[in-house]
Write a protein that holds these residues in place. Sequence first.
Motif, PDB file in Angstrom:
ATOM      1  N   ALA A   5       0.839  -1.192   0.000  1.00 36.67           N
ATOM      2  CA  ALA A   5       0.000   0.000   0.000  1.00 36.67           C
ATOM      3  C   ALA A   5       0.878   1.247   0.000  1.00 36.67           C
ATOM      4  O   ALA A   5       2.098   1.167   0.149  1.00 36.67           O
ATOM      5  CB  ALA A   5      -0.917  -0.007   1.226  1.00 36.67           C
ATOM      6  N   LEU A   6       0.212   2.374  -0.173  1.00 36.68           N
ATOM      7  CA  LEU A   6       0.852   3.684  -0.078  1.00 36.68           C
ATOM      8  C   LEU A   6      -0.039   4.591   0.750  1.00 36.68           C
ATOM      9  O   LEU A   6      -1.272   4.489   0.684  1.00 36.68           O
ATOM     10  CB  LEU A   6       1.023   4.323  -1.458  1.00 36.68           C
ATOM     11  CG  LEU A   6       1.961   3.646  -2.437  1.00 36.68           C
ATOM     12  CD1 LEU A   6       1.786   4.237  -3.831  1.00 36.68           C
ATOM     13  CD2 LEU A   6       3.405   3.809  -1.976  1.00 36.68           C
ATOM     14  N   PHE A   7       0.580   5.485   1.509  1.00 37.38           N
ATOM     15  CA  PHE A   7      -0.158   6.563   2.145  1.00 37.38           C
ATOM     16  C   PHE A   7       0.523   7.858   1.769  1.00 37.38           C
ATOM     17  O   PHE A   7       1.731   8.021   1.983  1.00 37.38           O
ATOM     18  CB  PHE A   7      -0.209   6.420   3.669  1.00 37.38           C
ATOM     19  CG  PHE A   7      -1.000   7.528   4.298  1.00 37.38           C
ATOM     20  CD1 PHE A   7      -2.383   7.532   4.195  1.00 37.38           C
ATOM     21  CD2 PHE A   7      -0.374   8.579   4.938  1.00 37.38           C
ATOM     22  CE1 PHE A   7      -3.125   8.579   4.737  1.00 37.38           C
ATOM     23  CE2 PHE A   7      -1.106   9.620   5.479  1.00 37.38           C
ATOM     24  CZ  PHE A   7      -2.486   9.614   5.383  1.00 37.38           C
ATOM     25  N   VAL A   8      -0.242   8.770   1.181  1.00 42.04           N
ATOM     26  CA  VAL A   8       0.262  10.068   0.749  1.00 42.04           C
ATOM     27  C   VAL A   8      -0.409  11.127   1.608  1.00 42.04           C
ATOM     28  O   VAL A   8      -1.636  11.137   1.742  1.00 42.04           O
ATOM     29  CB  VAL A   8      -0.043  10.318  -0.745  1.00 42.04           C
ATOM     30  CG1 VAL A   8       0.496  11.673  -1.192  1.00 42.04           C
ATOM     31  CG2 VAL A   8       0.518   9.192  -1.605  1.00 42.04           C
ATOM     32  N   ARG A   9       0.389  12.002   2.217  1.00 54.82           N
ATOM     33  CA  ARG A   9      -0.139  13.086   3.052  1.00 54.82           C
ATOM     34  C   ARG A   9       0.067  14.403   2.300  1.00 54.82           C
ATOM     35  O   ARG A   9       1.159  14.674   1.788  1.00 54.82           O
ATOM     36  CB  ARG A   9       0.579  13.116   4.398  1.00 54.82           C
ATOM     37  CG  ARG A   9       0.042  14.173   5.349  1.00 54.82           C
ATOM     38  CD  ARG A   9       0.764  14.098   6.681  1.00 54.82           C
ATOM     39  NE  ARG A   9       0.466  12.866   7.366  1.00 54.82           N
ATOM     40  CZ  ARG A   9      -0.493  12.737   8.291  1.00 54.82           C
ATOM     41  NH1 ARG A   9      -1.236  13.761   8.614  1.00 54.82           N
ATOM     42  NH2 ARG A   9      -0.680  11.577   8.886  1.00 54.82           N
ATOM     43  N   LEU A  10      -1.003  15.205   2.258  1.00 56.18           N
ATOM     44  CA  LEU A  10      -0.974  16.477   1.541  1.00 56.18           C
ATOM     45  C   LEU A  10      -1.491  17.576   2.459  1.00 56.18           C
ATOM     46  O   LEU A  10      -2.526  17.400   3.115  1.00 56.18           O
ATOM     47  CB  LEU A  10      -1.879  16.416   0.307  1.00 56.18           C
ATOM     48  CG  LEU A  10      -1.687  15.222  -0.628  1.00 56.18           C
ATOM     49  CD1 LEU A  10      -2.793  14.215  -0.426  1.00 56.18           C
ATOM     50  CD2 LEU A  10      -1.668  15.689  -2.048  1.00 56.18           C
ATOM     51  N   GLY A  51      -5.248  13.068   2.567  1.00 54.44           N
ATOM     52  CA  GLY A  51      -4.446  11.888   2.341  1.00 54.44           C
ATOM     53  C   GLY A  51      -5.003  11.037   1.222  1.00 54.44           C
ATOM     54  O   GLY A  51      -6.168  11.172   0.829  1.00 54.44           O
ATOM     55  N   ILE A  52      -4.153  10.186   0.711  1.00 59.48           N
ATOM     56  CA  ILE A  52      -4.548   9.161  -0.259  1.00 59.48           C
ATOM     57  C   ILE A  52      -4.023   7.844   0.292  1.00 59.48           C
ATOM     58  O   ILE A  52      -2.847   7.731   0.649  1.00 59.48           O
ATOM     59  CB  ILE A  52      -3.934   9.415  -1.650  1.00 59.48           C
ATOM     60  CG1 ILE A  52      -4.349  10.765  -2.203  1.00 59.48           C
ATOM     61  CG2 ILE A  52      -4.316   8.275  -2.613  1.00 59.48           C
ATOM     62  CD1 ILE A  52      -3.561  11.188  -3.440  1.00 59.48           C
ATOM     63  N   PHE A  53      -4.906   6.865   0.379  1.00 57.71           N
ATOM     64  CA  PHE A  53      -4.502   5.509   0.739  1.00 57.71           C
ATOM     65  C   PHE A  53      -4.886   4.613  -0.415  1.00 57.71           C
ATOM     66  O   PHE A  53      -6.029   4.629  -0.873  1.00 57.71           O
ATOM     67  CB  PHE A  53      -5.198   5.023   2.020  1.00 57.71           C
ATOM     68  CG  PHE A  53      -4.900   3.579   2.311  1.00 57.71           C
ATOM     69  CD1 PHE A  53      -3.717   3.223   2.936  1.00 57.71           C
ATOM     70  CD2 PHE A  53      -5.761   2.574   1.905  1.00 57.71           C
ATOM     71  CE1 PHE A  53      -3.413   1.894   3.181  1.00 57.71           C
ATOM     72  CE2 PHE A  53      -5.472   1.244   2.144  1.00 57.71           C
ATOM     73  CZ  PHE A  53      -4.298   0.902   2.784  1.00 57.71           C
TER      74      PHE A  53
END
Length: 101
Positions: A5-10, A51-53
């Motif tokens: 998985a990926l977690f992107v924080r914005l 965020g994007i998960f």
Amino acid sequence: MIKHALFVRLEAKPGKEKAVADFLAAGAAMADQEATTPIWFALQLTPTTFGIFDAFADEAGRQAHLNGDIAKALMAKADELLASPFTVEAIDVIAMKNKPA
């Protein structure tokens, strides 16, 4: 089976919160086109933090996503929408449950 998985924080620039939310909502259509991205969420964590998960069956799927249209669109809009560079965390999935409500 989902293993990666990926977690992107914005962090949105002041006044750009709605634009970030709208950008992420539009990202769902792009994620739908990625055959190797079976799970994708856009999240709002605080009024300014998003965020994007997303999750993948294998590392190849994760890499394809990192080099795909959503990533390119985010990089193109980052300076306009974000207060600081976004962060990307690679995550290993230990277990999951996915059952429609």
